[in-house]
Design a protein around this motif. Sequence first.
Motif, PDB file in Angstrom:
ATOM      1  N   THR A 112       0.841  -1.193   0.000  1.00  0.00           N
ATOM      2  CA  THR A 112       0.000   0.000   0.000  1.00  0.00           C
ATOM      3  C   THR A 112       0.878   1.246   0.000  1.00  0.00           C
ATOM      4  O   THR A 112       1.997   1.235   0.492  1.00  0.00           O
ATOM      5  N   THR A 113       0.364   2.313  -0.551  1.00  0.00           N
ATOM      6  CA  THR A 113       1.082   3.585  -0.577  1.00  0.00           C
ATOM      7  C   THR A 113       0.827   4.302   0.742  1.00  0.00           C
ATOM      8  O   THR A 113      -0.306   4.447   1.178  1.00  0.00           O
ATOM      9  N   LYS A 114       1.881   4.762   1.376  1.00  0.00           N
ATOM     10  CA  LYS A 114       1.777   5.433   2.664  1.00  0.00           C
ATOM     11  C   LYS A 114       2.325   6.847   2.530  1.00  0.00           C
ATOM     12  O   LYS A 114       3.463   7.046   2.118  1.00  0.00           O
ATOM     13  N   ARG A 115       1.498   7.831   2.848  1.00  0.00           N
ATOM     14  CA  ARG A 115       1.936   9.232   2.861  1.00  0.00           C
ATOM     15  C   ARG A 115       2.587   9.504   4.199  1.00  0.00           C
ATOM     16  O   ARG A 115       1.990   9.273   5.241  1.00  0.00           O
ATOM     17  N   THR A 116       3.820   9.989   4.188  1.00  0.00           N
ATOM     18  CA  THR A 116       4.567  10.209   5.417  1.00  0.00           C
ATOM     19  C   THR A 116       5.095  11.640   5.461  1.00  0.00           C
ATOM     20  O   THR A 116       5.622  12.139   4.472  1.00  0.00           O
ATOM     21  N   HIS A 117       4.954  12.265   6.605  1.00  0.00           N
ATOM     22  CA  HIS A 117       5.524  13.596   6.810  1.00  0.00           C
ATOM     23  C   HIS A 117       6.992  13.448   7.166  1.00  0.00           C
ATOM     24  O   HIS A 117       7.330  12.778   8.125  1.00  0.00           O
ATOM     25  N   TYR A 118       7.871  14.073   6.390  1.00  0.00           N
ATOM     26  CA  TYR A 118       9.278  14.048   6.758  1.00  0.00           C
ATOM     27  C   TYR A 118       9.591  15.137   7.772  1.00  0.00           C
ATOM     28  O   TYR A 118      10.654  15.140   8.379  1.00  0.00           O
ATOM     29  N   ALA A 119       8.686  16.050   7.985  1.00  0.00           N
ATOM     30  CA  ALA A 119       8.706  16.990   9.104  1.00  0.00           C
ATOM     31  C   ALA A 119       7.416  16.711   9.879  1.00  0.00           C
ATOM     32  O   ALA A 119       6.329  16.797   9.315  1.00  0.00           O
ATOM     33  N   PRO A 120       7.511  16.331  11.154  1.00  0.00           N
ATOM     34  CA  PRO A 120       6.316  15.949  11.918  1.00  0.00           C
ATOM     35  C   PRO A 120       5.246  17.045  11.946  1.00  0.00           C
ATOM     36  O   PRO A 120       5.549  18.234  12.025  1.00  0.00           O
ATOM     37  N   GLU A 121       3.992  16.609  11.894  1.00  0.00           N
ATOM     38  CA  GLU A 121       2.876  17.556  11.918  1.00  0.00           C
ATOM     39  C   GLU A 121       2.895  18.418  13.170  1.00  0.00           C
ATOM     40  O   GLU A 121       2.573  19.604  13.117  1.00  0.00           O
ATOM     41  N   VAL A 122       3.273  17.827  14.294  1.00  0.00           N
ATOM     42  CA  VAL A 122       3.305  18.593  15.551  1.00  0.00           C
ATOM     43  C   VAL A 122       4.323  19.734  15.434  1.00  0.00           C
ATOM     44  O   VAL A 122       4.108  20.824  15.963  1.00  0.00           O
TER      45      VAL A 122
ATOM     46  N   ILE B 284       2.903  29.464  -1.206  1.00  0.00           N
ATOM     47  CA  ILE B 284       1.490  29.075  -1.198  1.00  0.00           C
ATOM     48  C   ILE B 284       1.082  28.720   0.225  1.00  0.00           C
ATOM     49  O   ILE B 284       1.904  28.312   1.039  1.00  0.00           O
ATOM     50  N   ARG B 285      -0.173  28.902   0.516  1.00  0.00           N
ATOM     51  CA  ARG B 285      -0.715  28.521   1.824  1.00  0.00           C
ATOM     52  C   ARG B 285      -1.313  27.133   1.657  1.00  0.00           C
ATOM     53  O   ARG B 285      -2.157  26.899   0.800  1.00  0.00           O
ATOM     54  N   THR B 286      -0.855  26.187   2.467  1.00  0.00           N
ATOM     55  CA  THR B 286      -1.296  24.808   2.332  1.00  0.00           C
ATOM     56  C   THR B 286      -1.628  24.219   3.692  1.00  0.00           C
ATOM     57  O   THR B 286      -1.132  24.683   4.718  1.00  0.00           O
ATOM     58  N   GLY B 287      -2.476  23.217   3.693  1.00  0.00           N
ATOM     59  CA  GLY B 287      -2.834  22.541   4.929  1.00  0.00           C
ATOM     60  C   GLY B 287      -1.664  21.736   5.465  1.00  0.00           C
ATOM     61  O   GLY B 287      -0.842  21.213   4.703  1.00  0.00           O
ATOM     62  N   ILE B 288      -1.568  21.641   6.773  1.00  0.00           N
ATOM     63  CA  ILE B 288      -0.491  20.882   7.407  1.00  0.00           C
ATOM     64  C   ILE B 288      -0.512  19.433   6.946  1.00  0.00           C
ATOM     65  O   ILE B 288       0.533  18.814   6.775  1.00  0.00           O
ATOM     66  N   LYS B 289      -1.689  18.895   6.695  1.00  0.00           N
ATOM     67  CA  LYS B 289      -1.808  17.505   6.229  1.00  0.00           C
ATOM     68  C   LYS B 289      -1.127  17.290   4.884  1.00  0.00           C
ATOM     69  O   LYS B 289      -0.751  16.177   4.551  1.00  0.00           O
ATOM     70  N   ASN B 290      -0.954  18.347   4.097  1.00  0.00           N
ATOM     71  CA  ASN B 290      -0.361  18.227   2.765  1.00  0.00           C
ATOM     72  C   ASN B 290       1.052  18.792   2.672  1.00  0.00           C
ATOM     73  O   ASN B 290       1.649  18.785   1.604  1.00  0.00           O
ATOM     74  N   ALA B 291       1.583  19.304   3.768  1.00  0.00           N
ATOM     75  CA  ALA B 291       2.919  19.902   3.764  1.00  0.00           C
ATOM     76  C   ALA B 291       3.966  18.876   4.188  1.00  0.00           C
ATOM     77  O   ALA B 291       3.722  18.040   5.058  1.00  0.00           O
ATOM     78  N   ALA B 292       5.125  18.952   3.576  1.00  0.00           N
ATOM     79  CA  ALA B 292       6.266  18.090   3.923  1.00  0.00           C
ATOM     80  C   ALA B 292       5.897  16.609   3.885  1.00  0.00           C
ATOM     81  O   ALA B 292       6.179  15.859   4.801  1.00  0.00           O
ATOM     82  N   VAL B 293       5.254  16.184   2.794  1.00  0.00           N
ATOM     83  CA  VAL B 293       4.785  14.795   2.644  1.00  0.00           C
ATOM     84  C   VAL B 293       5.512  14.116   1.496  1.00  0.00           C
ATOM     85  O   VAL B 293       5.744  14.710   0.453  1.00  0.00           O
ATOM     86  N   ILE B 294       5.856  12.860   1.708  1.00  0.00           N
ATOM     87  CA  ILE B 294       6.438  12.018   0.668  1.00  0.00           C
ATOM     88  C   ILE B 294       5.790  10.644   0.795  1.00  0.00           C
ATOM     89  O   ILE B 294       5.372  10.253   1.881  1.00  0.00           O
ATOM     90  N   THR B 295       5.679   9.914  -0.296  1.00  0.00           N
ATOM     91  CA  THR B 295       5.079   8.575  -0.226  1.00  0.00           C
ATOM     92  C   THR B 295       6.160   7.511  -0.043  1.00  0.00           C
ATOM     93  O   THR B 295       7.254   7.612  -0.595  1.00  0.00           O
ATOM     94  N   ASN B 296       5.820   6.503   0.752  1.00  0.00           N
ATOM     95  CA  ASN B 296       6.675   5.336   0.992  1.00  0.00           C
ATOM     96  C   ASN B 296       8.082   5.697   1.449  1.00  0.00           C
ATOM     97  O   ASN B 296       9.070   5.134   0.983  1.00  0.00           O
ATOM     98  N   LEU B 297       8.201   6.612   2.396  1.00  0.00           N
ATOM     99  CA  LEU B 297       9.496   7.019   2.924  1.00  0.00           C
ATOM    100  C   LEU B 297      10.111   5.925   3.796  1.00  0.00           C
ATOM    101  O   LEU B 297      11.307   5.688   3.737  1.00  0.00           O
TER     102      LEU B 297
END
Length: 69
Positions: free
Chosen positions: A3-13, A36-49
Amino acid sequence: MPTTKRTHYAPEVYLRGFSQDGEKIWQIEKSTSIAIRTGIKNAAVITNLYTPEVEAGLAKIRKLVSQTY
């Protein structure tokens, strides 16, 4: 099939510390230098890190950190 997993390389907290409303931050697109102004859920994200084993360990750490903050 994995499965594809979206992972924050900078923690949301951590990203929330840069937010004025707790939900969105400013992000500069590296290729265009446009802010650009973006939601935290979509910032600093990479798949299958991380591998599934590493992800399971990190999930435990995230749970502990989220209870602390």
